[in-house]
Design a protein around this motif. Structure first.
Motif, PDB file in Angstrom:
ATOM      1  N   LEU A 121       0.821  -1.212   0.000  1.00 46.59           N
ATOM      2  CA  LEU A 121       0.000   0.000   0.000  1.00 46.59           C
ATOM      3  C   LEU A 121       0.854   1.261   0.000  1.00 46.59           C
ATOM      4  O   LEU A 121       0.501   2.269  -0.626  1.00 46.59           O
ATOM      5  CB  LEU A 121      -0.935   0.003   1.213  1.00 46.59           C
ATOM      6  CG  LEU A 121      -2.072  -1.026   1.200  1.00 46.59           C
ATOM      7  CD1 LEU A 121      -2.831  -0.990   2.517  1.00 46.59           C
ATOM      8  CD2 LEU A 121      -3.012  -0.772   0.024  1.00 46.59           C
ATOM      9  N   ARG A 122       1.998   1.227   0.704  1.00 49.30           N
ATOM     10  CA  ARG A 122       2.839   2.415   0.815  1.00 49.30           C
ATOM     11  C   ARG A 122       3.927   2.477  -0.255  1.00 49.30           C
ATOM     12  O   ARG A 122       4.679   3.445  -0.313  1.00 49.30           O
ATOM     13  CB  ARG A 122       3.458   2.471   2.215  1.00 49.30           C
ATOM     14  CG  ARG A 122       2.442   2.890   3.276  1.00 49.30           C
ATOM     15  CD  ARG A 122       3.097   3.048   4.657  1.00 49.30           C
ATOM     16  NE  ARG A 122       4.208   3.976   4.665  1.00 49.30           N
ATOM     17  CZ  ARG A 122       4.113   5.307   4.748  1.00 49.30           C
ATOM     18  NH1 ARG A 122       2.904   5.876   4.808  1.00 49.30           N
ATOM     19  NH2 ARG A 122       5.191   6.069   4.769  1.00 49.30           N
ATOM     20  N   SER A 123       4.003   1.450  -1.092  1.00 49.02           N
ATOM     21  CA  SER A 123       5.035   1.414  -2.136  1.00 49.02           C
ATOM     22  C   SER A 123       4.552   2.108  -3.399  1.00 49.02           C
ATOM     23  O   SER A 123       3.350   2.300  -3.609  1.00 49.02           O
ATOM     24  CB  SER A 123       5.398  -0.042  -2.453  1.00 49.02           C
ATOM     25  OG  SER A 123       5.954  -0.686  -1.324  1.00 49.02           O
ATOM     26  N   PRO A 124       5.471   2.493  -4.305  1.00 47.47           N
ATOM     27  CA  PRO A 124       5.079   3.055  -5.599  1.00 47.47           C
ATOM     28  C   PRO A 124       4.138   2.094  -6.324  1.00 47.47           C
ATOM     29  O   PRO A 124       4.386   0.891  -6.375  1.00 47.47           O
ATOM     30  CB  PRO A 124       6.418   3.182  -6.343  1.00 47.47           C
ATOM     31  CG  PRO A 124       7.424   3.354  -5.238  1.00 47.47           C
ATOM     32  CD  PRO A 124       6.943   2.466  -4.123  1.00 47.47           C
ATOM     33  N   GLU A 136       1.071   8.685   1.532  1.00 47.31           N
ATOM     34  CA  GLU A 136       1.260  10.054   2.020  1.00 47.31           C
ATOM     35  C   GLU A 136       1.237  10.175   3.539  1.00 47.31           C
ATOM     36  O   GLU A 136       1.628  11.214   4.079  1.00 47.31           O
ATOM     37  CB  GLU A 136       0.162  10.959   1.443  1.00 47.31           C
ATOM     38  CG  GLU A 136       0.261  11.190  -0.050  1.00 47.31           C
ATOM     39  CD  GLU A 136      -0.934  11.960  -0.578  1.00 47.31           C
ATOM     40  OE1 GLU A 136      -1.862  12.248   0.224  1.00 47.31           O
ATOM     41  OE2 GLU A 136      -0.946  12.274  -1.777  1.00 47.31           O
ATOM     42  N   GLN A 137       0.772   9.150   4.217  1.00 53.44           N
ATOM     43  CA  GLN A 137       0.573   9.277   5.663  1.00 53.44           C
ATOM     44  C   GLN A 137       1.885   9.288   6.436  1.00 53.44           C
ATOM     45  O   GLN A 137       2.893   8.719   6.016  1.00 53.44           O
ATOM     46  CB  GLN A 137      -0.328   8.149   6.181  1.00 53.44           C
ATOM     47  CG  GLN A 137      -1.698   8.108   5.536  1.00 53.44           C
ATOM     48  CD  GLN A 137      -2.342   9.475   5.459  1.00 53.44           C
ATOM     49  OE1 GLN A 137      -2.525  10.149   6.470  1.00 53.44           O
ATOM     50  NE2 GLN A 137      -2.698   9.893   4.241  1.00 53.44           N
ATOM     51  N   THR A 138       1.843   9.994   7.580  1.00 51.22           N
ATOM     52  CA  THR A 138       2.982  10.077   8.497  1.00 51.22           C
ATOM     53  C   THR A 138       2.502   9.699   9.892  1.00 51.22           C
ATOM     54  O   THR A 138       1.301   9.539  10.128  1.00 51.22           O
ATOM     55  CB  THR A 138       3.553  11.508   8.537  1.00 51.22           C
ATOM     56  OG1 THR A 138       2.548  12.389   9.103  1.00 51.22           O
ATOM     57  CG2 THR A 138       3.935  11.987   7.148  1.00 51.22           C
ATOM     58  N   ALA A 169       1.033  -1.703  12.498  1.00 61.79           N
ATOM     59  CA  ALA A 169       1.768  -2.101  11.300  1.00 61.79           C
ATOM     60  C   ALA A 169       2.151  -0.889  10.449  1.00 61.79           C
ATOM     61  O   ALA A 169       3.251  -0.828   9.889  1.00 61.79           O
ATOM     62  CB  ALA A 169       0.939  -3.081  10.486  1.00 61.79           C
ATOM     63  N   LEU A 170       1.249   0.073  10.338  1.00 56.83           N
ATOM     64  CA  LEU A 170       1.531   1.280   9.548  1.00 56.83           C
ATOM     65  C   LEU A 170       2.681   2.081  10.154  1.00 56.83           C
ATOM     66  O   LEU A 170       3.604   2.502   9.444  1.00 56.83           O
ATOM     67  CB  LEU A 170       0.276   2.145   9.455  1.00 56.83           C
ATOM     68  CG  LEU A 170      -0.759   1.752   8.402  1.00 56.83           C
ATOM     69  CD1 LEU A 170      -2.075   2.482   8.640  1.00 56.83           C
ATOM     70  CD2 LEU A 170      -0.226   2.041   7.001  1.00 56.83           C
ATOM     71  N   GLU A 215      10.384   1.425   9.229  1.00 59.40           N
ATOM     72  CA  GLU A 215      11.177   0.498   8.420  1.00 59.40           C
ATOM     73  C   GLU A 215      11.675   1.196   7.160  1.00 59.40           C
ATOM     74  O   GLU A 215      12.819   0.982   6.716  1.00 59.40           O
ATOM     75  CB  GLU A 215      10.344  -0.728   8.063  1.00 59.40           C
ATOM     76  CG  GLU A 215      11.128  -1.810   7.332  1.00 59.40           C
ATOM     77  CD  GLU A 215      10.308  -3.051   7.048  1.00 59.40           C
ATOM     78  OE1 GLU A 215      10.858  -3.994   6.436  1.00 59.40           O
ATOM     79  OE2 GLU A 215       9.112  -3.079   7.427  1.00 59.40           O
ATOM     80  N   GLU A 216      10.833   2.034   6.586  1.00 61.55           N
ATOM     81  CA  GLU A 216      11.226   2.771   5.380  1.00 61.55           C
ATOM     82  C   GLU A 216      12.389   3.720   5.655  1.00 61.55           C
ATOM     83  O   GLU A 216      13.167   4.041   4.750  1.00 61.55           O
ATOM     84  CB  GLU A 216      10.028   3.561   4.851  1.00 61.55           C
ATOM     85  CG  GLU A 216       8.924   2.678   4.285  1.00 61.55           C
ATOM     86  CD  GLU A 216       7.602   3.405   4.092  1.00 61.55           C
ATOM     87  OE1 GLU A 216       6.649   2.781   3.616  1.00 61.55           O
ATOM     88  OE2 GLU A 216       7.529   4.611   4.443  1.00 61.55           O
TER      89      GLU A 216
END
Length: 261
Positions: free
Chosen positions: A22-25, A33-35, A74-75, A81-82
């Motif tokens: 979901l957070r990958s390109p 976009e979330q932080t 997890a988010l 992790e990123e």
């Protein structure tokens, strides 16, 4: 279409992979976009919804809401992790080590007589682990993001461990009366109202602690009671809009509603 294996049943590892996708390109623009800050409130709301499911006694609802809480974990872990900081396994590693350390009566050779001694040891180990050298350090460690009533209660309980407490409820009740008088004076003078109201609420929490009442739960119940009585007042008003009635009329209906409850 992303490269993903569909299953009849998924586990935590699948959740980690889904969040990564979901957070990958090529994934979800919103999720990407979330932080930590942007979903901070979501985390709190999901935790409260899980608590509501507990209050309802609904197993299925609880499973769903715990899943939403787990998604938040997890988010946040994925975001770190990123950045090369830690992942969900790192989170699990940390809490496992904490549990082992704080349960020497289970994972070590410490003997305890019961729950009371377990809690005493837990607090001592926690202070050592957090490098809390003073009692004030322990008070300062109480999360400021907690609901204010709960934070006040936790601070008071930690102060009690330092011996800073009344011997019985009478001292707390007397202090509550004193703070009420000071609040009334502040209102009359239109000075320091917020400060005096804070002192009054803090004292109310202290009294609640002595009589073993959860102040947050007590206020929630009082609010629900108000809503129920307000509903009855509106019913008793009939076709007359409440806003067209004066306070004396509404008070009369309130007393009726109160005695009908």
């Amino acid at each position: 279409m992303v490269d993903f294996q569909y299953k009849d049943s998924y586990d935590v590892n699948d959740l980690v992979e889904i969040v990564r996708i979901l957070r990958s390109p090529g994934g979800c623009p919103w999720d990407a976009e979330q932080t930590h800050e942007s979903i901070r409130r979501d985390f709190l709301e999901e935790a409260y919804e899980a608590v509501e499911a507990i209050d309802e006694g609904s197993t299925e609802h609880l499973k769903e809401e715990l899943g939403d809480v787990l998604l938040q974990v997890a988010l946040h872990a994925r975001m770190e992790e990123e950045q090369g900081s830690f992942d969900l396994n790192g989170v699990a590693d940390g809490v496992c080590k904490k549990l082992i350390y704080r349960h020497p009566h289970v994972f070590g050779d410490v003997a305890v007589s019961g729950t009371g001694e377990v809690l005493t040891n837990w607090e001592a180990l926690k202070r050592k682990e957090k490098h809390q050298a003073t009692h004030t350090d322990a008070l300062n460690s109480v999360a400021r993001s907690l609901p204010a009533l709960w934070r006040a209660e936790k601070v008071q309980k930690k102060a009690k461990k330092a011996g800073f407490d009344w011997p019985d409820v009478s001292g707390a009740v007397d202090k509550l009366s004193e703070e009420l008088s000071e609040f009334k004076a502040a209102v009359a003078e239109n000075s320091n109202v917020e400060e005096e109201l804070g002192d009054l609420l803090f004292s109310a929490v202290n009294a609640a602690r002595f009589v073993k009442v959860d102040p947050e739960a007590a206020l929630q119940k009082a609010t629900e009671k108000f809503i129920a009585r307000f509903r009855r007042v509106e019913e008793l008003a009939g076709d007359r809009p409440m806003e067209d009635m004066d306070l004396a009329e509404l008070d009369k209906l309130w007393e009726q509603a109160k005695h009908q409850a």
